[in-house]
Design an enzyme around this catalytic site. Sequence first.
Site, mmCIF file in Angstrom:
data_model
loop_
_atom_site.group_PDB
_atom_site.id
_atom_site.type_symbol
_atom_site.label_atom_id
_atom_site.label_comp_id
_atom_site.label_asym_id
_atom_site.label_seq_id
_atom_site.Cartn_x
_atom_site.Cartn_y
_atom_site.Cartn_z
ATOM 1 N N SER A 66 -12.421 -15.146 6.425
ATOM 2 C CA SER A 66 -12.731 -13.971 7.554
ATOM 3 C C SER A 66 -13.325 -12.847 6.568
ATOM 4 C CB SER A 66 -12.214 -13.706 9.019
ATOM 5 O OG SER A 66 -12.358 -14.664 9.776
ATOM 6 N N ARG B 12 -15.724 -10.641 4.284
ATOM 7 C CA ARG B 12 -16.086 -9.086 4.363
ATOM 8 C C ARG B 12 -16.016 -7.897 2.968
ATOM 9 N NH1 ARG B 12 -14.516 -10.974 9.557
ATOM 10 N NH2 ARG B 12 -14.945 -9.992 11.554
ATOM 11 N N ASP C 170 -10.757 -19.739 17.014
ATOM 12 C CA ASP C 170 -11.027 -21.213 15.861
ATOM 13 C C ASP C 170 -9.690 -21.906 15.520
ATOM 14 O OD1 ASP C 170 -12.976 -19.753 14.884
ATOM 15 O OD2 ASP C 170 -12.525 -18.539 13.375
ATOM 16 N N LYS D 88 -20.328 -22.849 18.236
ATOM 17 C CA LYS D 88 -19.819 -23.375 17.665
ATOM 18 C C LYS D 88 -20.868 -23.361 16.332
ATOM 19 C CE LYS D 88 -16.059 -19.805 17.900
ATOM 20 N NZ LYS D 88 -17.228 -18.227 17.887
HETATM 21 C C1 S3P Z 1 -15.127 -14.637 12.838
HETATM 22 C C2 S3P Z 1 -15.106 -14.529 14.492
HETATM 23 C C3 S3P Z 1 -14.749 -15.440 14.799
HETATM 24 C C4 S3P Z 1 -14.955 -16.820 14.195
HETATM 25 C C5 S3P Z 1 -15.239 -17.082 12.809
HETATM 26 C C6 S3P Z 1 -15.137 -15.648 12.163
HETATM 27 C C7 S3P Z 1 -14.218 -13.937 11.740
HETATM 28 O O1 S3P Z 1 -16.527 -15.724 15.460
HETATM 29 O O2 S3P Z 1 -14.848 -18.152 15.497
HETATM 30 O O3 S3P Z 1 -14.734 -18.224 12.815
HETATM 31 O O4 S3P Z 1 -14.289 -13.656 10.990
HETATM 32 O O5 S3P Z 1 -15.407 -12.697 12.698
HETATM 33 P P1 S3P Z 1 -17.194 -15.202 16.466
HETATM 34 O O6 S3P Z 1 -17.553 -13.622 16.288
HETATM 35 O O7 S3P Z 1 -18.834 -15.953 16.690
HETATM 36 O O8 S3P Z 1 -16.160 -15.056 18.101
#
Ligand code: S3P
Length: 430
Positions: free
Chosen positions: A26, A30, A316, A343
């Site tokens: 994540s 970003r 997750d 997902k």
């Molecule tokens: C993530 C948010 C989650 C997660 C994904 C990564 C992120 O998804 O399941 O693996 O990095 O913001 P969602 O925003 O669809 O809930």
Amino acid sequence: MTEHSTVVVRPARSVAGSLRLPGDKSISHRYAMLAAIAEGTTRLENFSTGADCASTLQCLRDLGVQWERDQDLVLIHGRGPVLEAAKSPLDCGNSGSTMRMLSGILAGQEFSSELAGDDSLSQRPMARIITPLAAMGATITAANGGRPPLRITGGQLKAIDYQMPVASAQVKSAVLFAGLFADGETRVTEPVRTRDHGELALRGFGAEVKGQGNVAQIVGGQKLHGIEASVPGDISSAAFFLCAAALFPGSQLVIDRLLLNPTRARLLDVLAAMGTRLSVTQLEEQHGELVGTVQVEGSDLRGTTISGADTAALIDEIPVLAAIAPYTKEGIEIRDARELRVKESDRIAALALNLRAMGAHVQEREDGLKIPGGQKLNGAKIDSLGDHRIAMAFAVAALRATGETSIQRADAAVISYPGFFDALESVAQR
Ligand code: S3P
């Protein structure tokens, strides 16, 4: 590993050792995206080695961003806020994060972009980003009932005050990133708090992001500046090892430089409540992200129920919690988890299918699962359905099963953690 490879996992006696995980997925996405639109060069150590973050980097290159990579070290030469139109559709691979969050930046660009993905991503809902980004003034069309491929024509945006109907950190980040290109202050309110890496990363790159709790606000036109960072270890990848150690009384595992951001570390509280002994040392903060060393000792596990805001916080980690649920005393019930059906696979169906293949009793519900405890599992043939977290979750369940488990399409693990099976072997004691 060859494409569609099968990996055989044998039962273990316990789990022991120490690990350092690749950089959090994540955060890596970003940092890479913000580095691209910042002034100056960003230097990222321990960048995620997963295929998803490689998709983000490739899309950025196609948008005129120069970068160099040496394994987990990535240097990104920021262009400032203006990117270059890509010559062909941007390939987001399997990565929903790439498609959704990059859309926020593309909504602010004076050109048209097309974003496409693999078969799994092509089934995933995009209306959740189309609605707010269109309200900000971007023109977005989806080919196929709100699903990819997407076509975005961006430009100068206007700020919105957006109440998110779905708890999604990807959507929140997409709107905040678009907010950089808007006139005025963009405000996002989420139904429950989700991971705040977007807000922290924006601040790390020099933007002011206000708000607290479920609200975040950003004023458009702010300049970003490149950073130097070491990406903390991915706690969602660590989850497989933490749960593997938790499964065996007497196990001892240490994971250092792990991401411990409170919006991501709920698993530690859940495992502790289930009876696992955990300690955290060497806590520090890097660009607003909490990092530390976690030591875990396994013991007999009690059951638990996960619902409401906890489900969003653990989204997750639910696959691995569900996969170990039969070994707990009272079992695990998962509620309010409809999002798991959209997902990388329908994870509720994938969990029920594979738990049953191992001989477990499971109740599948529209928005969750009820998995009784005190069950013994048998080694079986597992189908990951091409979903990285399903492949890895059942590798953990396999450690306490009777007999060998063969995981089909185990290569899916490369999406978030290419070295996963070797790392699991390195800590499994036989
Ligand atoms: C993530 C948010 C989650 C997660 C994904 C990564 C992120 O998804 O399941 O693996 O990095 O913001 P969602 O925003 O669809 O809930």
